[in-house]
Motif scaffolding. Structure first.
Motif, PDB file in Angstrom:
ATOM      1  N   ILE A  77     -64.090 120.406  34.365  1.00 42.17           N
ATOM      2  CA  ILE A  77     -62.815 120.089  33.706  1.00 42.17           C
ATOM      3  C   ILE A  77     -62.984 120.059  32.196  1.00 42.17           C
ATOM      4  N   LEU A  78     -64.080 119.450  31.724  1.00 44.30           N
ATOM      5  CA  LEU A  78     -64.339 119.376  30.289  1.00 44.30           C
ATOM      6  C   LEU A  78     -64.513 120.775  29.701  1.00 44.30           C
ATOM      7  N   ASN A  85     -58.945 124.341  24.147  1.00 41.08           N
ATOM      8  CA  ASN A  85     -58.965 123.842  22.763  1.00 41.08           C
ATOM      9  C   ASN A  85     -59.382 124.939  21.794  1.00 41.08           C
ATOM     10  N   GLU A  86     -60.397 125.699  22.202  1.00 42.90           N
ATOM     11  CA  GLU A  86     -60.901 126.775  21.351  1.00 42.90           C
ATOM     12  C   GLU A  86     -59.823 127.830  21.118  1.00 42.90           C
ATOM     13  N   LYS A  87     -59.095 128.185  22.184  1.00 44.29           N
ATOM     14  CA  LYS A  87     -58.034 129.186  22.065  1.00 44.29           C
ATOM     15  C   LYS A  87     -56.890 128.675  21.186  1.00 44.29           C
ATOM     16  N   ALA A  88     -56.724 127.353  21.183  1.00 42.92           N
ATOM     17  CA  ALA A  88     -55.646 126.757  20.376  1.00 42.92           C
ATOM     18  C   ALA A  88     -56.105 126.386  18.978  1.00 42.92           C
ATOM     19  N   GLY A  89     -57.368 126.709  18.656  1.00 44.14           N
ATOM     20  CA  GLY A  89     -57.899 126.410  17.335  1.00 44.14           C
ATOM     21  C   GLY A  89     -58.241 124.951  17.121  1.00 44.14           C
ATOM     22  N   ALA A  93     -64.011 118.791  22.557  1.00 42.07           N
ATOM     23  CA  ALA A  93     -64.091 117.356  22.902  1.00 42.07           C
ATOM     24  C   ALA A  93     -65.428 117.082  23.580  1.00 42.07           C
ATOM     25  N   SER A  94     -65.954 115.890  23.370  1.00 36.59           N
ATOM     26  CA  SER A  94     -67.214 115.509  24.006  1.00 36.59           C
ATOM     27  C   SER A  94     -66.982 114.837  25.354  1.00 36.59           C
TER      28      SER A  94
END
Length: 254
Positions: A77-78, A85-89, A93-94
């Motif tokens: 899931i992470l 997140n990467e695609k959204a710039g 997250a850790s």
């Protein structure tokens, strides 16, 4: 009681119920003694109800501690979340709060019927199908009762106070002088034995309660949750996720 005690006639003239009540009125500290007997009668049932609920919570926490498959699913899931997140710039997250588990089915793709949960189950089913069996490691989660760990701890404290009240009440109603071998002496001897028995049982329940709070705290630390996180809420997220995961898995497999 005043009416019975003021009766001057022969008890044999009275109805059996009145004869019984007349004898009852002769008992010193009758009200306190009846309260004492009622508490003595109800306490063991209350303790018996708590023990399995506490054990259930302990088992659920230990299953979470010992479930590598659940942790592996969280890593999936992470990874998926960080890909988005990467695609959204956005920054990676850790970790994430377990409350997010219930939101996976709300994030939809171009097809409204395909959610992030579908993507998760699909990836696991294709690349690591053994992980799809993680609910089998968490059988106690679904079986948990509604009682919270905080609520169970409070109930144990209530029982501790009730037992202390019983001990104090026995001290107050017990006469200073009792003839040996009488029914009265037998009554207070039995009462003493019961109190000692209940003290031992309550001590065991208290130890299990302490263990329950300890393992739950360890689970909260392991999954990065707040120390005051309500257990009903915590286990509810995981239970909902298990149900939704199984439902989607059946869809994909059919």
């Amino acid at each position: 009681m005043d009416m019975y005690q003021s009766f001057k006639g022969s008890p044999s003239e009275l109805h059996l119920v009145d004869q019984f009540m007349l004898e009852m009125c002769k008992i010193p500290n009758l009200g306190q003694t009846l309260d004492l007997l009622l508490a003595i009668r109800e306490l063991p049932a209350s303790m018996a109800e708590l023990e399995p609920l506490i054990s259930q919570k302990i088992h659920a926490c230990k299953q979470l501690q010992d479930s590598p498959k659940f942790v592996a699913v969280l890593k999936y899931i992470l990874a998926m979340g960080n890909y988005l997140n990467e695609k959204a710039g956005r920054e990676k997250a850790s970790g994430f709060r377990l409350s997010s588990l219930t939101k996976l089915s709300l994030l939809r793709g171009k097809e409204q019927s395909f959610t992030l949960l579908h993507a998760l189950v699909e990836q696991i089913f294709l690349h690591n199908p053994d992980l799809a069996e993680f609910p089998q490691e968490l059988t106690e989660i679904k079986a948990l009762s509604g009682a919270s760990i905080k609520g169970l701890s409070a109930e144990v404290e209530v029982l501790r106070k009730e037992l202390a009240s019983i001990i104090e009440c026995r001290r107050q109603v017990k006469p200073k002088v009792i003839k040996a071998g009488t029914l009265e002496s037998q009554f207070y001897k039995k009462l003493k034995d019961l109190i000692q028995e209940y003290e031992e049982i309550l001590s065991q329940v208290s130890r299990r309660c302490t263990e329950m709070k300890k393992v739950y705290h360890e689970i909260l630390v392991k999954f990065g949750e707040a120390e005051d996180r309500d257990s009903e809420e915590f286990f509810g997220w995981i239970s909902t996720f298990i149900s939704e995961f199984r439902k989607v898995l059946l869809e994909i497999m059919s």
